[in-house]
Write a protein that holds these residues in place. Structure first.
Motif, mmCIF file in Angstrom:
data_model
loop_
_atom_site.group_PDB
_atom_site.id
_atom_site.type_symbol
_atom_site.label_atom_id
_atom_site.label_comp_id
_atom_site.label_asym_id
_atom_site.label_seq_id
_atom_site.Cartn_x
_atom_site.Cartn_y
_atom_site.Cartn_z
ATOM 1 N N ALA A 611 -28.179 61.388 -47.308
ATOM 2 C CA ALA A 611 -27.007 60.725 -47.051
ATOM 3 C C ALA A 611 -25.969 61.309 -48.289
ATOM 4 O O ALA A 611 -24.791 61.560 -47.768
ATOM 5 N N VAL A 631 -28.384 53.294 -50.541
ATOM 6 C CA VAL A 631 -27.112 54.053 -50.469
ATOM 7 C C VAL A 631 -25.877 53.559 -51.019
ATOM 8 O O VAL A 631 -25.094 54.431 -51.565
ATOM 9 N N PRO A 669 -23.964 57.592 -52.226
ATOM 10 C CA PRO A 669 -23.361 57.981 -50.775
ATOM 11 C C PRO A 669 -22.515 57.059 -50.121
ATOM 12 O O PRO A 669 -21.432 57.539 -49.570
ATOM 13 N N TRP A 701 -22.977 50.935 -45.322
ATOM 14 C CA TRP A 701 -22.741 52.024 -44.998
ATOM 15 C C TRP A 701 -22.337 52.277 -43.520
ATOM 16 O O TRP A 701 -21.567 53.123 -43.447
#
Length: 757
Positions: A611, A631, A669, A701
């Motif tokens: 990521a 993430v 990320p 995400w």
């Protein structure tokens, strides 16, 4: 976020069939890649600002942390529908993949029995079943175990995972512990997927559960010598094991007593026993150990040594002496060899060693002479191992008096192999290998010996072999592998700072084409965990299609030196990411993988690697799979109310500290997704009841990728949520085939290979 087994040929895809796939925008690929006609789901956005250390960040998807929000549940369901639509044209491919994988699974699977006292224990997966049974039978003389294996009237079922799955809809057994007198089984079960394990006690004489008050949040178990006193640990509100409780298993649990509580939120408590069973010990994240005499379980725990920051210790007992293994610099035998673990027995000690990233084992006769300073003075026997074996896992080895030590050897090209080492005679025998069984009776199995030399350190090179009844035999032990069909290379990649990073590369001799083949890079790099590179038959489906599968042992993970882990933590986490990036570039530059056909795979905390790499180099990978991905690193580590957050501050840093905050922000990320940039195709998987990595992390995400990056590229990003399971999925052997086939079909589709079956 931490981290707890008919070859068929396929014509590999040639590069001419996939030239339309490049780093160009998704718009340039639509003629080759089928996508749903409907647009991907668009979740609501609610303004939310977070300010820390003078920096304000906007997070319009913060609301997804409320998993009770019906809009969030609806979003996950719509994403599941979109992923199904996206993968609709791979249905035939997935069916083929599942069929291939299932043909490699034996209808019945059983492990050779292991002796513990008068009992022989084994695991067995019956025909048509997903999960194993733990079985046992009394040993009535030294007969051939294979011939006695199927005498149903002599064998009893200790625990049936399939029954638990029927009761709860899936199965996740945490730990199992048989009492010293073999009368009781204590085990833990997660009934909902959130890893809140409940304690179960089974009377093995009657086959029934002992009725008692339900206790949940149980993590570890340890028996006292009397066979009725059981120690167990329970978790606090953040799922940190913090308390040791003692119970009499013949009672209803009302009188269970707390005997130890760790109030420091940065430490976990684990309860175990020494191998000889004489002491129960409470370990505080391996940094401090408390003990109690197992003959006097209510006498109270006593501290064995002061807590030293950064110094872990593991304690064993033998004949009145305590033996302590630590991670201090003095633990290294020399510059190349490090002691990683130990296993104590009445007549010998087994040491797990690591030499430049490769495993070694040796035994030392007990007791050890006082004031011994050099390993050679102990006259160790180095266990013969296959050359370049990637993993060595211990068997159960419960019997403290046994002279036989069992391990499971495995590598990307060596099917799981069970080996017995007779430490007293310094012989070894291959007992069983996946796909076949070797007779394990004491009178018939062949035993071999190997010349010891400091040069090979136990690796099987020039050696003699010894056969039945200790008679010298000219035959050589046969370590079955698939190296004639598949290549397994171990390379060293120079990272951004010149540090050499181990990279294991696996491919088919027949199907691989230099600079043309597609490939996937796998990494983890956290908690000092060694990346799993053991044998896996499912991988053959990709290898036979010409794929390269590579494993990057980046910093932050496990290796020979303890510093390898530390050099990928906190402010040094960028090392892990750069190691992964440089490994990816190496695969392309050296011609292992076509430059436009490299994929990346990351699991849990390991998802940080691909990521973050995507954010830094969006065109490096053509496709990425993120499984239960960690993430949203900065936001998660900033919330002390989430499970594991306080414990993860040691691994990743504490955002309350400005230096740590800056370090985490530089790679987190979710916080570094680039605006209006083309990102790779992505498969993101989450689990609704995941207590380690919140289901919202993968959902946020995907939502932000769709909101921020190239609109057309993001149509090849799909989110697949298991609405019932937890972090580990809890799937059986056939269910795992279905999941893996889905992952592989995604990669084959987005790489343009799904029509080449």
């Amino acid at each position: 976020m931490a981290v707890t087994y008919l070859l068929r040929r396929y014509k590999p895809a040639t590069i001419s069939s996939v030239l339309s796939f490049s780093t160009k925008c998704f718009v340039g690929r639509t003629s080759s890649l089928s996508v749903p006609t409907e647009a991907p789901p668009v979740p609501k956005k609610i303004p939310f600002a977070i300010s820390s250390h003078g920096i304000t960040r906007q997070d319009p998807f913060h609301w997804m942390k409320n998993t009770d929000d019906t809009d969030f549940v609806d979003f996950l369901k719509r994403e599941n529908s979109y992923s199904q639509a996206f993968m609709a044209d791979t249905e035939t491919l997935r069916h083929d993949l599942v069929s291939e994988m299932k043909t490699r699974i034996p209808e019945e699977i059983f492990t050779p029995p292991e002796r513990w006292g008068q009992w022989l224990y084994r695991q067995y997966i019956p025909k048509g079943k997903e999960y194993p049974l733990l079985c046992r039978r009394l040993e009535k003389g030294k007969t051939n175990w294979l011939s006695g294996l199927f005498r149903g009237e002599e064998e009893e079922v200790v625990l049936d995972w399939n029954q638990i799955a029927e009761q709860f809809g899936y199965v996740h057994v945490g730990v199992c512990r048989v009492s010293p007198d073999h009368n009781y089984l204590a085990y833990t079960v997660d009934p909902e997927g959130g890893e809140r394990f409940i304690l179960q006690i089974k009377d093995l004489r009657t086959g029934r559960l002992v009725p008692r008050l339900e206790v949940d949040g149980v993590v570890s178990l340890a028996w006292a010598l009397d066979g009725i006193t059981l120690f167990y640990t329970v978790t606090d509100e953040n799922q940190r094991p913090h308390r040791v409780v003692v119970t009499n298993v013949e009672s209803d649990g009302r009188d269970d007593a707390v005997v130890f509580t760790e109030r420091d939120s940065s430490f976990c408590v684990d309860i175990t026993t020494t191998k000889d069973g004489k002491f129960a010990q409470a370990e505080l994240s391996c940094f401090q150990v408390y003990i109690v005499n197992a003959d006097k379980p209510m006498a109270g725990l006593q501290r064995t040594r002061e807590r030293v920051p950064g110094v872990q210790c593991f304690l064993e007992h033998h004949n009145g002496f305590f033996y302590i293994l630590t991670n201090s610099p003095s633990n290294a035998i020399n510059d190349d060899v490090v002691i990683q673990d130990m296993d104590m027995f009445n007549d010998y000690l087994v040491l797990y060693l690591n030499k430049k990233g490769l495993p070694m084992l040796c035994s030392i006769d007990m007791p050890i002479k006082a004031n011994t300073k050099h390993m050679d003075d102990l006259v160790p026997w180095y266990f013969p191992l296959p050359v370049d074996s990637c993993s060595v896992a211990p068997g159960s080895n419960h019997d403290f008096q046994s002279s036989i030590y069992r391990v499971v050897l495995s590598s990307p090209v060596i099917p799981d192999t069970i080996v017995d080492y007779d430490v007293s005679r310094r012989l070894f025998s291959i007992v069983q290998q996946e796909g076949g069984v070797v007779d394990n009776s004491d009178s018939s199995k062949p035993w071999y010996t190997a010349d010891r030399s400091t040069e090979n350190n136990g690796q099987l090179n020039d050696r003699t072999s010894e056969g039945e009844d200790g008679q010298l035999d000219s035959r050589m032990p046969k370590w079955e592998d698939l190296s004639d069909t598949y290549v397994c290379e171990r390379q060293e990649v120079s990272s951004h700072d010149g540090v050499e990073v181990p990279l294991t590369i696996l491919y088919s001799r027949e199907a691989w084409k230099k600079s043309e083949s597609p490939g996937m890079l796998i990494g983890y790099g956290a908690y000092g965990e060694v990346l799993d590179k053991s044998w896996c038959t499912n991988r053959l489906s990709m290898l036979d299609r010409g794929w390269v599968i590579a494993f990057a042992d980046v910093r932050g993970g496990g290796s020979g030196e303890f510093s390898w882990h530390k050099s990928g933590t906190r402010s040094l986490k960028q090392n892990s990411i750069q190691d992964f990036i440089y490994s990816a570039k190496y695969l392309v530059e050296k011609g292992y993988v076509h430059r436009h056909h490299l994929a990346a795979v990351g699991y849990s905390a390991g998802a940080i690697l691909p990521a973050a790499a995507m954010n830094m180099h969006p065109s490096l990978f053509q496709a990425v799979i993120l499984k239960v991905p960690f993430v949203d690193v900065l936001n998660t580590l900033s919330d002390p109310n989430l499970p594991l957050t306080l414990l993860d501050h040691e691994e990743f840093g504490n955002p309350d500290n400005q230096t740590d905050f800056g370090s985490i922000l530089s790679y987190s990320p979710y916080d570094n997704i680039r605006k209006d940039v083309c990102y790779p195709s992505m498969l993101v998987t989450t689990s609704f009841h995941d207590s380690r990595v919140g289901v919202w992390e993968g959902a946020k995400w995907v939502a932000k990728i769709r909101d921020s990056t190239c609109h057309d590229c993001s149509r090849a990003v799909i989110l697949k949520t298991n609405m019932n399971g937890g972090h580990f999925g809890e799937g059986g052997r056939y269910a795992q085939c279905e999941e893996t086939a889905f992952d592989y079909a995604f990669l084959l589709k987005v790489m343009g290979h799904h029509n080449n079956r």
